[in-house]
Design an enzyme around this catalytic site. Sequence first.
Site, PDB file in Angstrom:
ATOM      1  N   THR A 159      35.661  49.622  43.031  1.00 24.48           N
ATOM      2  CA  THR A 159      36.858  49.827  42.209  1.00 24.48           C
ATOM      3  C   THR A 159      36.617  49.464  40.747  1.00 24.48           C
ATOM      4  O   THR A 159      35.757  48.633  40.445  1.00 24.48           O
ATOM      5  CB  THR A 159      37.994  48.949  42.774  1.00 24.48           C
ATOM      6  OG1 THR A 159      39.071  48.908  41.848  1.00 24.48           O
ATOM      7  CG2 THR A 159      37.540  47.504  42.994  1.00 24.48           C
ATOM      8  N   ASP A 160      37.425  50.046  39.878  1.00 25.57           N
ATOM      9  CA  ASP A 160      37.328  49.697  38.448  1.00 25.57           C
ATOM     10  C   ASP A 160      37.826  48.286  38.164  1.00 25.57           C
ATOM     11  O   ASP A 160      37.569  47.726  37.099  1.00 25.57           O
ATOM     12  CB  ASP A 160      38.098  50.710  37.582  1.00 25.57           C
ATOM     13  CG  ASP A 160      39.586  50.841  37.913  1.00 25.57           C
ATOM     14  OD1 ASP A 160      40.061  50.137  38.828  1.00 25.57           O
ATOM     15  OD2 ASP A 160      40.254  51.646  37.249  1.00 25.57           O
ATOM     16  N   GLU A 161      38.534  47.699  39.148  1.00 24.87           N
ATOM     17  CA  GLU A 161      39.091  46.355  38.912  1.00 24.87           C
ATOM     18  C   GLU A 161      38.028  45.287  38.737  1.00 24.87           C
ATOM     19  O   GLU A 161      38.336  44.188  38.277  1.00 24.87           O
ATOM     20  CB  GLU A 161      39.978  45.945  40.086  1.00 24.87           C
ATOM     21  CG  GLU A 161      41.191  46.778  40.222  1.00 24.87           C
ATOM     22  CD  GLU A 161      42.214  46.135  41.128  1.00 24.87           C
ATOM     23  OE1 GLU A 161      42.144  44.928  41.365  1.00 24.87           O
ATOM     24  OE2 GLU A 161      43.076  46.877  41.610  1.00 24.87           O
ATOM     25  N   TYR A 163      41.216  39.892  45.501  1.00 28.14           N
ATOM     26  CA  TYR A 163      40.720  41.219  45.907  1.00 28.14           C
ATOM     27  C   TYR A 163      39.586  41.687  45.004  1.00 28.14           C
ATOM     28  O   TYR A 163      38.486  42.017  45.466  1.00 28.14           O
ATOM     29  CB  TYR A 163      41.870  42.247  45.896  1.00 28.14           C
ATOM     30  CG  TYR A 163      41.374  43.685  45.879  1.00 28.14           C
ATOM     31  CD1 TYR A 163      40.680  44.211  46.965  1.00 28.14           C
ATOM     32  CD2 TYR A 163      41.570  44.512  44.759  1.00 28.14           C
ATOM     33  CE1 TYR A 163      40.199  45.512  46.949  1.00 28.14           C
ATOM     34  CE2 TYR A 163      41.102  45.810  44.736  1.00 28.14           C
ATOM     35  CZ  TYR A 163      40.408  46.311  45.833  1.00 28.14           C
ATOM     36  OH  TYR A 163      39.917  47.600  45.804  1.00 28.14           O
ATOM     37  N   LYS A 197      35.541  42.353  45.715  1.00 26.48           N
ATOM     38  CA  LYS A 197      34.895  43.661  45.489  1.00 26.48           C
ATOM     39  C   LYS A 197      33.730  43.493  44.508  1.00 26.48           C
ATOM     40  O   LYS A 197      32.661  44.080  44.684  1.00 26.48           O
ATOM     41  CB  LYS A 197      35.895  44.698  44.953  1.00 26.48           C
ATOM     42  CG  LYS A 197      36.930  45.178  45.947  1.00 26.48           C
ATOM     43  CD  LYS A 197      36.344  45.865  47.181  1.00 26.48           C
ATOM     44  CE  LYS A 197      35.753  47.231  46.897  1.00 26.48           C
ATOM     45  NZ  LYS A 197      35.345  47.924  48.157  1.00 26.48           N
TER      46      LYS A 197
END
Length: 337
Positions: A126-128, A153, A157
């Site tokens: 993810t970009d997060e 989260y 990741k």
Amino acid sequence: MSPHLLVTGGAGFIGSNFVHHVIAHTDARVTVLDKLTYAGSAANLDGLPEDRVRLVEGDIADAALVEELVAPLTEEGDAIVHYAAESHNDNSLSDPSPFLHTNITGTFTLLEAARRHGTRLHHVSTDEVYGDLELDDPERFTEHTPYNPSSPYSATKAGSDLLVRAWVRSFGVRATLSNCSNNYGPRQHVEKFIPRQITNLIDGVRPRLYGAGLNVRDWIHADDHSSAVLTILERGELGRTYLIGADGEKNNLEVVRLILQLMGHDPDDFEHVDDRPGHDLRYAIDPTTLREELGWAPAHRDFEAGLAATIDWYRENEAWWRGQKAATEAKYRAAGQ
Ligand code: NAD
Ligand code: DAU
């Protein structure tokens, strides 16, 4: 022999979209490994040919099961495509533990199997992991942006990405990675922003906006995420990270107003609720590498049309989401959201 893909999390929102995409666009066979948590459903694979898709219910952190499923993947074109994750930020704030188990230990378990067998692996992220941007930052996230995750989260990741990179460098594991922006489309769990508001409106409940609603997300249709992952599997360079995005930046206020309008309501008929602690302000992907080096382009360029089709899907598939709605809203109510 046709290629054989082991798709982890293939009964979830984006993983199942990928399985449908692979069946429609390639001659590959797919084994889905999915724990069928609250977020996964065998129904997401309905309609797919039984001679090409097999669902195995199990945990990616179960080393014996993973060994059994990875050992047969030998041919050129065979691969593990790793989608399985605990995926919701708000859940990670109330109980981070399953995020550590699945996102970290689960990814580690898959990497060890890939190392033993020399199996190709694509890791979906993810970009997060990059943290957030200021609203007026002229730069978007690139493959070179430093990692700076905010929530349990996104921290897990980020940890999983770093494990993959270390297994590539230290053990020569044949892996690629991708970091994608916010997905929307059919079969997304009702805990997520867009389906939550659509199903609230179907139930006669006003949409809920965290804080002032000025946080920006970079929306991409799940079909485009799937075509990008398939492109990377087919043409990506081993060891590389690719960022996936479709130039879809919108703030949450704009999205909620558009949902209200498309569903025939006053665009201002929503409620502001408590903000998410640590809420990332803005995500934005620069997808230049994927577009220029691998020639990928998104097919869904009209967000309003994609959103309207998604609304239709939730209206037509109430049986799919109804069972999860009350429990999801009870959790949000308890958190003041
Ligand atoms: P989701 O929560 O809808 O689906 C996750 C799936 O993984 C479910 O089917 C669940 O049963 C399965 N799963 C969970 N724990 C498991 C375990 N221990 N073993 C086996 N299966 C397990 O998630 P999603 O939104 O479809 O996201 C899929 C992947 O894409 C995740 O890795 C996520 O980080 C990534 N991603 C999501 C988005 C997004 O906007 N939703 C954007 C970029 C990347
Ligand atoms: O950027 C990719 C990420 O996108 C993925 O890694 C995650 O798995 C996925 O869940 C998503 O994370 P977000 O936290 O951005 O998505 P979510 O749907 O939870 O929220 C989107 C935005 O909407 C966010 O700014 C919070 C806000 N929000 C969310 C809910 C559920 C609201 O304003 N109201 C709500 O009711």
